[in-house]
Write an enzyme that holds these catalytic residues in place. Structure first.
Site, PDB file in Angstrom:
ATOM      1  N   GLU A 433       0.667  -1.133   0.101  1.00  0.00           N
ATOM      2  CA  GLU A 433      -0.049   0.060   0.033  1.00  0.00           C
ATOM      3  C   GLU A 433       0.845   1.270  -0.120  1.00  0.00           C
ATOM      4  O   GLU A 433       2.009   1.287   0.466  1.00  0.00           O
ATOM      5  CB  GLU A 433      -0.938   0.064   1.288  1.00  0.00           C
ATOM      6  CG  GLU A 433      -0.097   0.140   2.592  1.00  0.00           C
ATOM      7  CD  GLU A 433      -1.260   0.144   3.632  1.00  0.00           C
ATOM      8  OE1 GLU A 433      -1.277   1.016   4.408  1.00  0.00           O
ATOM      9  OE2 GLU A 433      -1.816  -0.923   3.766  1.00  0.00           O
ATOM     10  N   ALA A 437      -3.155  11.326   1.599  1.00  0.00           N
ATOM     11  CA  ALA A 437      -4.259  11.926   2.531  1.00  0.00           C
ATOM     12  C   ALA A 437      -5.439  11.693   2.579  1.00  0.00           C
ATOM     13  O   ALA A 437      -6.407  11.737   3.593  1.00  0.00           O
ATOM     14  CB  ALA A 437      -3.780  13.527   2.709  1.00  0.00           C
ATOM     15  N   LYS A 459      -7.334   2.342  -5.728  1.00  0.00           N
ATOM     16  CA  LYS A 459      -7.482   3.512  -4.883  1.00  0.00           C
ATOM     17  C   LYS A 459      -8.665   3.428  -3.949  1.00  0.00           C
ATOM     18  O   LYS A 459      -9.849   3.464  -4.523  1.00  0.00           O
ATOM     19  CB  LYS A 459      -7.427   4.623  -5.839  1.00  0.00           C
ATOM     20  CG  LYS A 459      -7.550   6.199  -4.824  1.00  0.00           C
ATOM     21  CD  LYS A 459      -7.257   7.319  -5.696  1.00  0.00           C
ATOM     22  CE  LYS A 459      -7.261   8.579  -5.048  1.00  0.00           C
ATOM     23  NZ  LYS A 459      -7.370   9.791  -5.980  1.00  0.00           N
ATOM     24  N   ASP A 550      -3.811  20.030 -11.791  1.00  0.00           N
ATOM     25  CA  ASP A 550      -2.872  19.587 -10.764  1.00  0.00           C
ATOM     26  C   ASP A 550      -1.952  19.053 -11.230  1.00  0.00           C
ATOM     27  O   ASP A 550      -1.418  17.724 -10.900  1.00  0.00           O
ATOM     28  CB  ASP A 550      -4.009  18.625  -9.797  1.00  0.00           C
ATOM     29  CG  ASP A 550      -3.065  18.373  -8.387  1.00  0.00           C
ATOM     30  OD1 ASP A 550      -2.107  19.296  -8.198  1.00  0.00           O
ATOM     31  OD2 ASP A 550      -3.269  17.562  -7.704  1.00  0.00           O
TER      32      ASP A 550
END
Length: 715
Positions: A433, A437, A459, A550
């Site tokens: 893993e 956040a 995810k 982003d």
């Protein structure tokens, strides 16, 4: 002696800036939304979807803000649902709805309604004179616990001034661009519950500033009370609708197989869902542009009237008894109840968000059959939170969307497979893993089906709060629609126990470019190769009018086949009708000047971010990497420039300097498009794919050695 003792006992003034100004390398916990394999995302700043800055996702914790005394007046989060209730969806080529899909729609609708009530009640927990802010609150509706009035840097606290001094930014530049500095601080300090506002120049004494601050706090408190009252009225009215009204038959085809299908209706029409919460659904046979959103038709006596919502190319033929009224960017058309119009709650520095009520930027607005009662918006509204312009939309395809939260159930049924225990579908891989956040990413293998024994990236995303639900579904829908060799491939999504979404994507075994930069030094030809691949993905996105917003090194991945792919579309926005947005979102070091200045921005923000990524690849780190405040402030005021006189850049080629210069133009209109950049001489120096394949073993070996070294250090 007494003075010495009192001096030692004196509390040191707290400095909250140290909590968010560190670089991501020093403080991983500051990221608001992790990418697939790394931390470091932010969303917000005085605006935006999740406007607000460094908000780490701590489980089960709440933050306490004292509203009594010492500027701790106000505070709290305000839940403000959208009121647009007409959405459109494209259906499968089949004309029938499966029983399981129908039952799922019904179940999701009931669950989402109860979930919203739960969130609404849990978001404001007031005891006495204190607000407790749950971390799961929708930060779009942030109301600060403390408002600080600033006109010059002298108005900051002593510790804050000391921190600014340590950044070595000229005092004249700070005072001359105090508005930009406050934008940066509001973006980064949102989690601290602080809002910085610029004091008008005519307020020069402390008394005037105090009165001004109190006025702002009173406006915020009045706004909060008004919104809560509107919420109660809205919920009471919805309760009446549940018990009254004529339900029409719903015929919607739902795609739950998770394949990358772009569903279209046979006749090219889109079904319009009206008041999906109350199951009062009206449809028409005219071609509908889903981005032309109409106001909520909360009318107890709808009686199956057909309400046509069309774009400029569609004919609107209404023979109903209701009056026709057009919503504009400054007017909300209401029904016989006091509704919570999106612009009533969300009016701010710009009228861009009102485009959601007027059907995008077509200028004509959406035409509704509503009562003639209208409520005009204030031209000078008080300080209010500002959202991203698509805050109440879930992407379907460019120019088409679901209205959120009214049509959340339909989006969920189309995008996500309901699975009580999706873990039985996978087995964990070697790289167990990677925590972010806002989710944890696993390397897993499918145990059966089409992808049996294929390693994929899984995810896990929290799906409880309203904001997270909207963002999750929007990201899934965008990634599901996109199909390009330089964009990570979407596979499927699963919902677990109404609390988590598991999104499955292709696994990129080479990791992120950021990981590679930290362990390996790229020469210019390999930087040009990676840049060329990313430009291909940006060219594809630009053709769809989608901005990534982003773009950074930790959102670019490479695999063992030398394929470079873009990931993480959580902040992406469809600009087909909006054209521009005002929203500080993304990651601090890569944010464009227009976003930092809180101005309208478009597709050009990705070109700026690409320039920063290229500089990071050749230099090994981003400009001003030690301080987010300094990096953002300088980017928003003087820009980012590179000089051949610097030691780190003295060996750079003229082509590289020119490429960085054109990408990092302060004026977004002067930045070239991805198609133009692909013709730049720097891209012509790119290594071939075969040369990059030869480099990968060294890159992977360096990455493995670095991981082993970190493992020994942690023991």
């Amino acid at each position: 002696m007494q003075k010495i003792v009192s001096f030692l006992k004196k509390k040191k003034e707290p400095n909250s800036w140290s909590n968010f100004d560190r670089s991501d390398d020093k403080s991983k916990s500051l990221s608001k939304k992790g990418s697939l394999y790394a931390n470091g995302n932010y969303d917000g700043g005085g605006s935006g979807s999740g406007s607000g800055g460094s908000s780490s996702n701590s489980s089960g914790s709440s933050r306490k803000i004292n509203t009594g005394g010492n500027n701790r007046n106000g505070g709290g989060m305000v839940h403000s649902p959208s009121n647009s209730s007409i959405s459109s969806t494209s259906s499968n080529n089949s004309n029938s709805t499966t029983a399981s899909s129908s039952s799922k729609l019904k179940g999701n609708k009931n669950r989402n309604s109860s979930g919203k009530q739960k969130n609404s009640s849990s978001q404001h927990q007031q005891y006495g004179n204190t607000y407790y802010l749950d971390d799961e609150c929708d930060s779009d509706d942030f109301i600060p616990g403390e408002v600080r009035s600033i006109s010059k840097t002298i108005d900051f606290s002593k510790s804050e001034r000391k921190w600014l001094t340590s950044l070595n930014i000229p005092q004249e530049l700070l005072d001359g661009n105090i508005n930009v500095l406050l934008n940066v601080l509001n973006f980064l300090s949102k989690k601290e519950g602080i809002l910085y506002i610029q004091t008008p120049t005519n307020i020069i004494n402390n008394t005037g500033k105090k009165n001004f601050q109190q006025q702002q706090l009173q406006q915020l408190q009045q706004q909060q009370q008004q919104q809560q009252l509107q919420q109660q009225q809205h919920q009471q009215h919805n309760h009446q609708i549940y018990g009254n009204g004529n339900n029409n038959n719903l015929n919607v085809n739902v795609n739950v197989n998770g394949n990358n299908n772009n569903s279209n209706n046979n006749n090219g029409n889109y079904t319009s869902y009206v008041n999906s919460r109350s199951n009062s659904i009206a449809s028409n046979n005219s071609s509908i542009t889903p981005s032309t959103s109409c106001s909520n038709l909360n009318n107890d006596n709808n009686n199956n009237n057909n309400n046509n919502c069309t774009d400029n190319n569609s004919n609107n033929n209404n023979n109903n008894n209701n009056n026709n009224s057009t919503t504009t960017t400054t007017t909300i058309t209401n029904t016989n109840v006091n509704m919570i119009g999106a612009s009533n709650i969300n009016s701010s520095k710009s009228n861009l968000n009102s485009l959601l009520l007027s059907g995008g930027s077509n200028g004509n607005g959406g035409v509704d059959n509503l009562s003639s009662t209208t409520t005009s918006l204030s031209q000078n509204p008080p300080i209010q939170p500002m959202r991203r312009s698509d805050y109440n939309r879930i992407f379907i395809e460019p120019g088409k969307f679901y209205i959120f939260p009214e049509s959340e159930s339909f989006a969920l049924a189309r995008l996500v497979v309901e699975e009580e225990d999706p873990s039985k579908l996978f087995r964990i891989g070697e790289n167990a893993e990677v925590k972010g956040a806002f989710g944890t990413v696993y390397q897993v293998f499918y145990v059966n089906g089409q992808y049996n024994n294929v390693d994929v990236a899984l995810k896990k995303m929290d799906h409880k709060s309203e904001k997270k639900r909207r963002n999750n579904l929007n990201e899934i829908s965008i990634l599901r629609y996109l199909k390009h060799p330089n964009i990570v491939t979407y596979i499927n999504s699963y919902e677990k126990n109404d609390e988590e979404i598991w999104m499955v994507m292709e696994y990129m075994d080479g990791g992120t470019i950021r990981d590679a930069i930290s362990n390996f030094t790229f020469t210019e030809k390999y930087v040009a190769y990676i840049t060329k691949e990313i430009l291909h993905s940006l060219e594809y996105l630009a053709s769809l009018n989608i901005a990534h917003r982003d773009l950074k090194s930790s959102n670019i991945m490479i695999n063992s086949k030398a394929e470079v792919k873009l990931i993480d579309f959580g902040f992406s926005i469809d600009l087909t009708h909006l054209k521009q947005d005002i929203n500080m979102c993304g990651s601090p070091f890569y944010m464009s000047p227009e976003q930092i200045q809180d101005k309208a921005h478009g597709l050009a923000v990705d070109i700026w971010s690409l320039g920063i990524v290229v500089a990071e690849m050749v230099r090994g780190r981003v400009p001003h990497h030690k301080s987010k405040i300094k990096a953002m402030f300088l980017a928003g005021t003087v820009g980012v420039k590179f000089s051949k006189e610097k030691k780190y850049s003295c060996h750079w080629s003229p082509e590289l300097f020119d490429f960085l210069n054109v990408c990092l133009q302060m004026d977004p209109t002067k930045r070239p498009t991805p198609t133009q950049l692909l013709q730049h001489p720097f891209i012509a120096t790119a290594a071939t794919k075969a040369e990059t394949l030869d480099l990968l073993p060294l890159l992977f070996m360096s990455k493995t050695l670095s991981k082993l070294s970190r493992g020994r250090d942690n023991q």
